[in-house]
Design an enzyme around this catalytic site. Structure first.
Site, PDB file in Angstrom:
ATOM      1  N   ALA A 120       0.831  -1.223   0.000  1.00 56.69           N
ATOM      2  CA  ALA A 120       0.000   0.000   0.000  1.00 56.69           C
ATOM      3  C   ALA A 120       0.855   1.258   0.000  1.00 56.69           C
ATOM      4  CB  ALA A 120      -0.919   0.003   1.224  1.00 56.69           C
ATOM      5  N   SER A 164       1.627   6.116  -5.130  1.00 55.28           N
ATOM      6  CA  SER A 164       2.731   5.603  -5.957  1.00 55.28           C
ATOM      7  C   SER A 164       3.119   6.480  -7.142  1.00 55.28           C
ATOM      8  CB  SER A 164       2.349   4.213  -6.482  1.00 55.28           C
ATOM      9  OG  SER A 164       1.288   4.327  -7.412  1.00 55.28           O
ATOM     10  N   THR A 217       0.359   8.207   3.971  1.00 60.39           N
ATOM     11  CA  THR A 217       0.262   6.762   3.691  1.00 60.39           C
ATOM     12  C   THR A 217       1.635   6.091   3.734  1.00 60.39           C
ATOM     13  OG1 THR A 217      -1.769   6.902   2.412  1.00 60.39           O
ATOM     14  CG2 THR A 217      -0.288   5.085   1.868  1.00 60.39           C
ATOM     15  N   THR A 256      10.988   0.683  -3.876  1.00 56.38           N
ATOM     16  CA  THR A 256      11.280   1.121  -5.233  1.00 56.38           C
ATOM     17  C   THR A 256      12.763   1.454  -5.410  1.00 56.38           C
ATOM     18  OG1 THR A 256      10.889   2.965  -6.757  1.00 56.38           O
ATOM     19  CG2 THR A 256      10.560   3.440  -4.447  1.00 56.38           C
ATOM     20  N   ASP A 257      13.221   1.384  -6.650  1.00 54.15           N
ATOM     21  CA  ASP A 257      14.607   1.805  -6.938  1.00 54.15           C
ATOM     22  C   ASP A 257      14.745   3.327  -6.887  1.00 54.15           C
ATOM     23  OD1 ASP A 257      13.178   2.428  -9.256  1.00 54.15           O
ATOM     24  OD2 ASP A 257      14.552   1.428 -10.627  1.00 54.15           O
ATOM     25  N   GLU A 258      13.601   4.052  -6.847  1.00 52.32           N
ATOM     26  CA  GLU A 258      13.683   5.518  -6.869  1.00 52.32           C
ATOM     27  C   GLU A 258      14.331   6.073  -5.610  1.00 52.32           C
ATOM     28  OE1 GLU A 258      10.482   7.787  -8.345  1.00 52.32           O
ATOM     29  OE2 GLU A 258       9.993   6.337  -9.896  1.00 52.32           O
ATOM     30  N   TYR A 283       7.551  11.591  -3.515  1.00 51.96           N
ATOM     31  CA  TYR A 283       7.238  10.147  -3.506  1.00 51.96           C
ATOM     32  C   TYR A 283       8.448   9.331  -3.075  1.00 51.96           C
ATOM     33  CZ  TYR A 283       7.005   5.395  -5.367  1.00 51.96           C
ATOM     34  OH  TYR A 283       7.098   4.030  -5.499  1.00 51.96           O
ATOM     35  N   LYS A 332       9.117   7.004   0.268  1.00 57.56           N
ATOM     36  CA  LYS A 332       9.440   5.564   0.228  1.00 57.56           C
ATOM     37  C   LYS A 332      10.783   5.319   0.931  1.00 57.56           C
ATOM     38  CE  LYS A 332       7.548   2.569  -1.492  1.00 57.56           C
ATOM     39  NZ  LYS A 332       6.448   1.650  -1.036  1.00 57.56           N
ATOM     40  N   ASN A 375       7.537  -1.201 -13.180  1.00 63.26           N
ATOM     41  CA  ASN A 375       6.694  -2.326 -13.605  1.00 63.26           C
ATOM     42  C   ASN A 375       5.750  -1.903 -14.721  1.00 63.26           C
ATOM     43  OD1 ASN A 375       5.969  -4.416 -10.727  1.00 63.26           O
ATOM     44  ND2 ASN A 375       7.817  -3.274 -11.148  1.00 63.26           N
TER      45      ASN A 375
HETATM   46  P1  NAD Z   1      -0.943   1.600  -6.979  1.00 68.25           P
HETATM   47  O1  NAD Z   1      -0.996   3.071  -6.812  1.00 68.25           O
HETATM   48  O2  NAD Z   1      -1.422   0.984  -8.237  1.00 68.25           O
HETATM   49  O3  NAD Z   1      -1.763   0.899  -5.793  1.00 68.25           O
HETATM   50  C1  NAD Z   1      -1.645   1.306  -4.476  1.00 68.25           C
HETATM   51  C2  NAD Z   1      -2.669   0.562  -3.642  1.00 68.25           C
HETATM   52  O4  NAD Z   1      -2.495   0.992  -2.267  1.00 68.25           O
HETATM   53  C3  NAD Z   1      -4.114   0.880  -4.023  1.00 68.25           C
HETATM   54  O5  NAD Z   1      -4.881  -0.306  -4.010  1.00 68.25           O
HETATM   55  C4  NAD Z   1      -4.573   1.834  -2.938  1.00 68.25           C
HETATM   56  O6  NAD Z   1      -5.963   1.796  -2.683  1.00 68.25           O
HETATM   57  C5  NAD Z   1      -3.773   1.336  -1.746  1.00 68.25           C
HETATM   58  N1  NAD Z   1      -3.598   2.397  -0.733  1.00 68.25           N
HETATM   59  C6  NAD Z   1      -3.152   3.669  -0.954  1.00 68.25           C
HETATM   60  N2  NAD Z   1      -3.207   4.364   0.194  1.00 68.25           N
HETATM   61  C7  NAD Z   1      -3.658   3.510   1.152  1.00 68.25           C
HETATM   62  C8  NAD Z   1      -3.918   3.640   2.536  1.00 68.25           C
HETATM   63  N3  NAD Z   1      -3.732   4.803   3.180  1.00 68.25           N
HETATM   64  N4  NAD Z   1      -4.383   2.562   3.214  1.00 68.25           N
HETATM   65  C9  NAD Z   1      -4.585   1.385   2.577  1.00 68.25           C
HETATM   66  N5  NAD Z   1      -4.385   1.204   1.262  1.00 68.25           N
HETATM   67  C10 NAD Z   1      -3.911   2.257   0.553  1.00 68.25           C
HETATM   68  O7  NAD Z   1       0.570   1.196  -6.662  1.00 68.25           O
HETATM   69  P2  NAD Z   1       1.469   0.055  -7.347  1.00 68.25           P
HETATM   70  O8  NAD Z   1       2.059   0.583  -8.584  1.00 68.25           O
HETATM   71  O9  NAD Z   1       0.703  -1.200  -7.335  1.00 68.25           O
HETATM   72  O10 NAD Z   1       2.644  -0.026  -6.266  1.00 68.25           O
HETATM   73  C11 NAD Z   1       2.549  -0.909  -5.146  1.00 68.25           C
HETATM   74  C12 NAD Z   1       3.818  -0.774  -4.310  1.00 68.25           C
HETATM   75  O11 NAD Z   1       4.952  -1.126  -5.103  1.00 68.25           O
HETATM   76  C13 NAD Z   1       4.088   0.636  -3.801  1.00 68.25           C
HETATM   77  O12 NAD Z   1       4.582   0.545  -2.496  1.00 68.25           O
HETATM   78  C14 NAD Z   1       5.144   1.188  -4.734  1.00 68.25           C
HETATM   79  O13 NAD Z   1       5.955   2.126  -4.082  1.00 68.25           O
HETATM   80  C15 NAD Z   1       5.913  -0.072  -5.064  1.00 68.25           C
HETATM   81  N6  NAD Z   1       6.579  -0.091  -6.382  1.00 68.25           N
HETATM   82  C16 NAD Z   1       5.890   0.207  -7.521  1.00 68.25           C
HETATM   83  C17 NAD Z   1       6.528   0.117  -8.755  1.00 68.25           C
HETATM   84  C18 NAD Z   1       5.792   0.416 -10.049  1.00 68.25           C
HETATM   85  O14 NAD Z   1       6.436   0.467 -11.103  1.00 68.25           O
HETATM   86  N7  NAD Z   1       4.499   0.606 -10.039  1.00 68.25           N
HETATM   87  C19 NAD Z   1       7.868  -0.268  -8.817  1.00 68.25           C
HETATM   88  C20 NAD Z   1       8.551  -0.546  -7.634  1.00 68.25           C
HETATM   89  C21 NAD Z   1       7.885  -0.476  -6.415  1.00 68.25           C
HETATM   90  O1  DAU Z   2      11.096   2.939 -10.654  1.00 68.38           O
HETATM   91  C1  DAU Z   2       9.999   2.486  -9.932  1.00 68.38           C
HETATM   92  C2  DAU Z   2       8.896   3.519  -9.962  1.00 68.38           C
HETATM   93  O2  DAU Z   2       8.351   3.493 -11.268  1.00 68.38           O
HETATM   94  C3  DAU Z   2       7.813   3.267  -8.927  1.00 68.38           C
HETATM   95  O3  DAU Z   2       8.362   3.389  -7.643  1.00 68.38           O
HETATM   96  C4  DAU Z   2       6.663   4.257  -9.088  1.00 68.38           C
HETATM   97  O4  DAU Z   2       5.615   3.934  -8.194  1.00 68.38           O
HETATM   98  C5  DAU Z   2       6.149   4.158 -10.511  1.00 68.38           C
HETATM   99  O5  DAU Z   2       5.130   5.114 -10.719  1.00 68.38           O
HETATM  100  C6  DAU Z   2       7.280   4.387 -11.502  1.00 68.38           C
HETATM  101  O6  DAU Z   2       7.754   5.753 -11.427  1.00 68.38           O
HETATM  102  P1  DAU Z   2       8.134   6.606 -12.739  1.00 68.38           P
HETATM  103  O7  DAU Z   2       8.064   8.019 -12.393  1.00 68.38           O
HETATM  104  O8  DAU Z   2       9.397   6.103 -13.342  1.00 68.38           O
HETATM  105  O9  DAU Z   2       6.907   6.146 -13.696  1.00 68.38           O
HETATM  106  P2  DAU Z   2       5.968   6.988 -14.690  1.00 68.38           P
HETATM  107  O10 DAU Z   2       5.155   5.982 -15.450  1.00 68.38           O
HETATM  108  O11 DAU Z   2       5.257   8.082 -14.000  1.00 68.38           O
HETATM  109  O12 DAU Z   2       7.020   7.631 -15.694  1.00 68.38           O
HETATM  110  C7  DAU Z   2       7.920   6.824 -16.427  1.00 68.38           C
HETATM  111  C8  DAU Z   2       8.812   7.764 -17.217  1.00 68.38           C
HETATM  112  O13 DAU Z   2       8.032   8.401 -18.242  1.00 68.38           O
HETATM  113  C9  DAU Z   2       9.413   8.892 -16.397  1.00 68.38           C
HETATM  114  O14 DAU Z   2      10.729   9.158 -16.865  1.00 68.38           O
HETATM  115  C10 DAU Z   2       8.509  10.094 -16.683  1.00 68.38           C
HETATM  116  C11 DAU Z   2       8.039   9.819 -18.102  1.00 68.38           C
HETATM  117  N1  DAU Z   2       6.679  10.302 -18.445  1.00 68.38           N
HETATM  118  C12 DAU Z   2       5.646   9.977 -17.628  1.00 68.38           C
HETATM  119  C13 DAU Z   2       4.356  10.374 -17.932  1.00 68.38           C
HETATM  120  C14 DAU Z   2       3.209  10.042 -17.020  1.00 68.38           C
HETATM  121  C15 DAU Z   2       6.463  11.003 -19.637  1.00 68.38           C
HETATM  122  O15 DAU Z   2       7.419  11.259 -20.393  1.00 68.38           O
HETATM  123  N2  DAU Z   2       5.191  11.389 -19.937  1.00 68.38           N
HETATM  124  C16 DAU Z   2       4.123  11.125 -19.140  1.00 68.38           C
HETATM  125  O16 DAU Z   2       2.986  11.554 -19.468  1.00 68.38           O
END
Ligand code: NAD
Ligand code: DAU
Length: 360
Positions: free
Chosen positions: A82, A85, A100, A128-130, A153, A157, A183
């Site tokens: 959770a 993100s 959160t 996350t790697d961020e 963000y 994290k 992802n």
């Molecule tokens: P997402 O935004 O799609 O989903 C987040 C989920 O958390 C949702 O279901 C939301 O309802 C729930 N949530 C948010 N606030 C909450 C709260 N206060 N209480 C309970 N639930 C809550 O996120 P995601 O992309 O699935 O990412 C999941 C995890 O993985 C995060 O911790 C993120 O930092 C990490 N992560 C994401 C990526 C990526 O590329 N998306 C990569 C690496 C790590």
């Molecule tokens: O690296 C892991 C992270 O990846 C996770 O921790 C985050 O939760 C997840 O959202 C993601 O973060 P990014 O910022 O890398 O993802 P995003 O899809 O927002 O953007 C990917 C790249 O694309 C980034 O360099 C910004 C760029 N971008 C994004 C959007 C939304 C654009 O160029 N145009 C856009 O409209």
């Protein structure tokens, strides 16, 4: 065992539950999610009626609600997904990221620590790697890379990672952390680059690329991430961090062009028609230039490796979004439209050419 999966209705959490609930009938998976804009219970229809799956609607930032749900189940394992993100949202409004990602994680750690002695076996923190900030042209993030987050963000994290590590060192809390790269795959909310570009291209709307599109992300198919988390849960060492990534470094502009080509093929339109929709818009403030993960530790210690190459993963992802119009319509609520307005209306188009940049 009872396993709390926080954020199980979001993108990665729902892919995790869809994969593991049917595979592990011996465990009960309790999805602890407050259901924000990013959650969607339609992601979970295939497991909703399984006897080993339950949903508890709980806000992890609410200390007493967290205490209450822990008291009710006494879970042995917590897998903590959770979070708020989305980096751009954290720039516009950081408050909920602090609540959160930091306070929520703190509440979970406190509740886990208060479980009856010997109950809590594992607190797996999904990160996350961020947290590592940005790489230059060369190099990879390892587990030893110093934290250097750039956005609210990633700072939130990073804070949560530090709390988890501190609870392990101070209280002996049995914790593990995974730090994963970007992802992609089904059920990702279309505020993120890949689903946003797929849906805009399908509707022949402008394709916003930040800056010059030269930023690099290391893409991993979401199921590969879920398998890595489970492998670390089973085989990783307590108190350890594992970096997860697919060695799939791509420039944003190349990802956008690949999507244009795939959508054009699926829809039978000319690829150039979609390429012409690319718009270079003002950059994200504090935009990290490059991410790339050294995943050798998780590969060596946990026997994990990614199964999907980017070519097949992105093709299937494009098809999934094109074939799931009702899911797409469902998530494009008023809130979604408001976000698109907030983020992109303020970004005037910079240029439609790759070579010209500068301030708008
Ligand atoms: P997402 O935004 O799609 O989903 C987040 C989920 O958390 C949702 O279901 C939301 O309802 C729930 N949530 C948010 N606030 C909450 C709260 N206060 N209480 C309970 N639930 C809550 O996120 P995601 O992309 O699935 O990412 C999941 C995890 O993985 C995060 O911790 C993120 O930092 C990490 N992560 C994401 C990526 C990526 O590329 N998306 C990569 C690496 C790590
Ligand atoms: O690296 C892991 C992270 O990846 C996770 O921790 C985050 O939760 C997840 O959202 C993601 O973060 P990014 O910022 O890398 O993802 P995003 O899809 O927002 O953007 C990917 C790249 O694309 C980034 O360099 C910004 C760029 N971008 C994004 C959007 C939304 C654009 O160029 N145009 C856009 O409209």
């Amino acid at each position: 065992m009872d396993i709390f999966v926080t954020g199980g209705a979001g993108f990665i959490g729902s892919n995790f539950l869809n994969l593991l609930v049917p595979r592990h009938p011996e465990h009960r998976f309790i999805n602890v999610d407050t259901l924000t804009y990013a959650a969607n219970l339609k992601n979970l229809v295939s497991i909703a009626d399984r006897p080993n799956y339950l949903l508890e609607r709980v806000d992890i930032a609410d200390r007493s609600a967290v205490r209450e749900v822990f008291a009710r189940y006494s879970p042995q394992i917590v897998v903590h997904f959770a979070a708020e993100s989305h980096v751009d949202r954290s720039i516009h409004a950081p408050d909920s990221f602090i609540e959160t990602n930091i306070t929520g994680t703190f509440n979970l750690l406190e509740a886990f620590r208060a479980l009856p002695a010997g109950t809590g076996k594992l607190f797996h923190h999904v990160s996350t790697d961020e947290v590592y900030g940005s790489l230059g042209e060369k190099g990879l993030f390892t587990e030893q890379t110093a934290y250097d987050p750039s956005s609210p963000y990633s700072a939130s994290k990073a804070s949560s990672d530090h709390l988890v590590r501190a609870y392990h060192r101070t209280y002996g809390l049995p914790a593990k952390i995974t730090n994963c790269s970007n992802n992609y795959g089904p059920y990702q909310f279309p505020e993120k680059l890949i689903p946003l570009i797929i849906l805009n291209a399908a509707e022949q709307k402008p394709l916003p690329v930040y800056g010059q599109g030269s930023n690099v992300r290391d893409w991993l198919y979401v199921e590969d991430h879920c398998e890595a988390i489970w492998a670390v849960m089973e085989k990783g060492r307590l108190g350890h961090t594992y970096n997860v990534g697919g060695r799939n470094e791509k420039k944003n502009l190349d990802v956008v062009k690949t999507i244009c080509s795939l959508v054009a093929r699926e829809q039978g339109v000319a690829e150039q028609t979609l390429l012409d929709l690319i718009r270079f818009v003002p950059d994200r403030p504090g935009h990290d230039q490059r991410y790339a993960i050294d995943a050798s530790k998780v590969i060596a210690e946990c026997g994990w490796k990614p199964k999907r190459d980017f070519e097949s993963g992105i093709r299937d992802t494009v098809r999934w979004y094109l074939q799931n119009a009702s899911w797409v319509n469902d998530v494009r609520s008023g809130e979604y439209r408001q976000w698109i307005e907030t983020n992109y209306a303020a970004r005037q188009t910079q240029s439609t050419r790759e070579t010209t940049g500068g301030t708008p």
